[in-house]
Every structure is written in structure tokens, then in C-alpha cells.
Design a protein around this motif. Structure first.
Motif, short mmCIF file in Angstrom:
data_model
loop_
_atom_site.label_atom_id
_atom_site.label_comp_id
_atom_site.label_asym_id
_atom_site.label_seq_id
_atom_site.Cartn_x
_atom_site.Cartn_y
_atom_site.Cartn_z
N ARG A 22 81.15 -4.23 22.90
CA ARG A 22 79.96 -4.48 22.07
C ARG A 22 79.88 -3.53 20.88
O ARG A 22 79.37 -3.89 19.82
N ALA A 23 80.37 -2.31 21.03
CA ALA A 23 80.24 -1.30 19.97
C ALA A 23 81.32 -1.41 18.90
O ALA A 23 81.11 -0.95 17.78
N LEU A 24 82.45 -2.01 19.23
CA LEU A 24 83.54 -2.09 18.26
C LEU A 24 83.22 -3.11 17.18
O LEU A 24 82.59 -4.13 17.41
N ARG A 25 83.71 -2.80 16.00
CA ARG A 25 83.60 -3.76 14.91
C ARG A 25 84.54 -4.93 15.22
O ARG A 25 85.52 -4.79 15.92
N ARG A 26 84.19 -6.09 14.70
CA ARG A 26 84.86 -7.34 15.06
C ARG A 26 86.38 -7.28 14.99
O ARG A 26 87.07 -7.76 15.88
N MET A 27 86.93 -6.71 13.93
CA MET A 27 88.37 -6.69 13.76
C MET A 27 89.07 -5.88 14.86
O MET A 27 90.17 -6.20 15.26
N ARG A 28 88.43 -4.85 15.33
CA ARG A 28 89.04 -4.00 16.35
C ARG A 28 88.92 -4.59 17.75
O ARG A 28 89.70 -4.26 18.62
N GLU A 44 96.91 4.17 33.15
CA GLU A 44 97.17 3.45 31.90
C GLU A 44 95.90 2.73 31.41
O GLU A 44 95.54 2.82 30.24
N LEU A 45 95.21 2.06 32.30
CA LEU A 45 93.96 1.38 31.94
C LEU A 45 92.89 2.38 31.53
O LEU A 45 92.18 2.17 30.55
N ASP A 46 92.82 3.49 32.26
CA ASP A 46 91.87 4.54 31.89
C ASP A 46 92.16 5.08 30.49
O ASP A 46 91.24 5.34 29.71
N GLY A 47 93.44 5.24 30.18
CA GLY A 47 93.83 5.74 28.86
C GLY A 47 93.42 4.80 27.75
O GLY A 47 92.93 5.23 26.70
N VAL A 48 93.60 3.50 27.97
CA VAL A 48 93.20 2.51 26.96
C VAL A 48 91.69 2.57 26.77
O VAL A 48 91.20 2.61 25.63
N LEU A 49 90.94 2.58 27.86
CA LEU A 49 89.48 2.61 27.76
C LEU A 49 89.00 3.88 27.07
O LEU A 49 88.15 3.84 26.20
N ASN A 50 89.57 5.03 27.43
CA ASN A 50 89.18 6.29 26.81
C ASN A 50 89.48 6.31 25.32
O ASN A 50 88.66 6.75 24.51
N SER A 51 90.64 5.83 24.95
CA SER A 51 91.03 5.80 23.53
C SER A 51 90.09 4.91 22.72
O SER A 51 89.60 5.30 21.65
N TRP A 52 89.83 3.73 23.23
CA TRP A 52 88.97 2.79 22.51
C TRP A 52 87.51 3.20 22.56
O TRP A 52 86.74 2.88 21.67
N TRP A 53 87.11 3.93 23.60
CA TRP A 53 85.73 4.41 23.66
C TRP A 53 85.47 5.35 22.48
O TRP A 53 84.43 5.28 21.83
N GLY A 54 86.44 6.22 22.17
CA GLY A 54 86.29 7.11 21.02
C GLY A 54 86.14 6.33 19.73
O GLY A 54 85.31 6.66 18.87
N ARG A 55 86.93 5.28 19.57
CA ARG A 55 86.82 4.45 18.37
C ARG A 55 85.47 3.73 18.32
O ARG A 55 84.88 3.57 17.25
N LEU A 58 82.80 5.99 17.10
CA LEU A 58 82.85 6.11 15.63
C LEU A 58 82.31 4.85 14.96
O LEU A 58 81.55 4.93 14.00
N ASP A 59 82.68 3.68 15.47
CA ASP A 59 82.21 2.43 14.88
C ASP A 59 80.70 2.28 14.98
O ASP A 59 80.07 1.65 14.13
N SER A 60 80.11 2.83 16.04
CA SER A 60 78.67 2.66 16.25
C SER A 60 77.83 3.81 15.71
O SER A 60 76.61 3.80 15.83
N ASP A 61 78.47 4.79 15.09
CA ASP A 61 77.73 5.93 14.53
C ASP A 61 76.83 5.44 13.40
O ASP A 61 77.29 4.84 12.44
N PRO A 62 75.51 5.69 13.53
CA PRO A 62 74.60 5.21 12.48
C PRO A 62 74.88 5.83 11.11
O PRO A 62 74.50 5.25 10.09
N GLN A 63 75.55 6.95 11.06
CA GLN A 63 75.86 7.61 9.79
C GLN A 63 77.28 7.28 9.30
O GLN A 63 77.74 7.85 8.31
N ARG A 64 77.97 6.38 9.97
CA ARG A 64 79.38 6.10 9.70
C ARG A 64 79.65 5.79 8.23
O ARG A 64 80.52 6.38 7.61
N ASP A 65 78.93 4.85 7.68
CA ASP A 65 79.21 4.44 6.29
C ASP A 65 78.92 5.56 5.30
O ASP A 65 79.68 5.76 4.35
N ARG A 66 77.86 6.32 5.53
CA ARG A 66 77.53 7.43 4.64
C ARG A 66 78.61 8.51 4.72
O ARG A 66 79.06 9.04 3.70
#
Length: 95
Positions: A22-28, A44-55, A58-66
Motif C-alpha cells: 500500500r505504501a509503495l508508489r505504483r511503479m515500484r 530470503e523472504l525476510d530480506g525482500v520484505l525488509n528491503s522493500w519496507w525501507g523503500r 521513503l515513498d510514504s514520507d510526507p516530506q519526500r517531494d520537498r
């Protein structure tokens, strides 16, 4: 720039497949699911989830665009490690 408190028990993005999706931007999102579907259960699954959770954070940061704009313009405020250490010492002394 003001700092918002971080509550470890209430992250902005739940560290779940649905929360990340839900938090990722559409392209990601498609890339996230492609990696998720190929990962084996366990580390391996935990690693994928952890990596994408960080992204997703960032995608959901309200200050991201600024922040991205300021980074592109070279106007992001910076703080030295000495200043960070000084502030932490002050905060520890006040506690």
C-alpha cells in the motif's frame, strides 16, 4: 526542518506485505511483488520484505517531494557529527 518522533510500536508503514504494498508508489509495487513471488520462505523472504519496507518508508514520507527537491537544488540542511554528538549529550543530561 522539524523532527517527528518515531514510535517503534507504530511505524508509518506496517512491516507486512500488505503494508509495504500500500505504501509503495505504483511503479515500484510490481517490482516488489515480482521479487516477493520468487523469494523462498525464511531469510530470503525476510530480506525482500525488509528491503522493500525501507523503500516504502521513503515513498510514504510526507516530506519526500520537498526533500528530493532540496537535494536536487543542493539546499538540504546538513549537520556535522560533532553537532549531533553535542545534541545527544545535551538530551542525555536533561533526561
Amino acid at each position: 526542518m522539524s523532527a517527528q518522533p518515531i514510535h517503534a510500536d507504530q511505524p508509518r508503514v506496517p512491516k507486512t506485505i500488505g503494508g509495504v504494498s500500500r505504501a509503495l508508489r505504483r511503479m515500484r509495487r510490481a517490482q516488489f511483488f515480482a521479487e516477493l513471488l520468487e523469494a523462498q520462505q525464511g531469510p530470503e523472504l525476510d530480506g525482500v520484505l525488509n528491503s522493500w519496507w525501507g523503500r516504502a518508508m521513503l515513498d510514504s514520507d510526507p516530506q519526500r517531494d520537498r526533500i528530493r527537491s532540496a537535494a536536487g537544488n543542493g539546499t538540504v540542511p546538513t549537520t556535522s557529527m560533532e553537532e549531533v554528538a553535542r545534541r545527544r549529550q545535551e538530551q542525555a543530561a536533561q533526561a
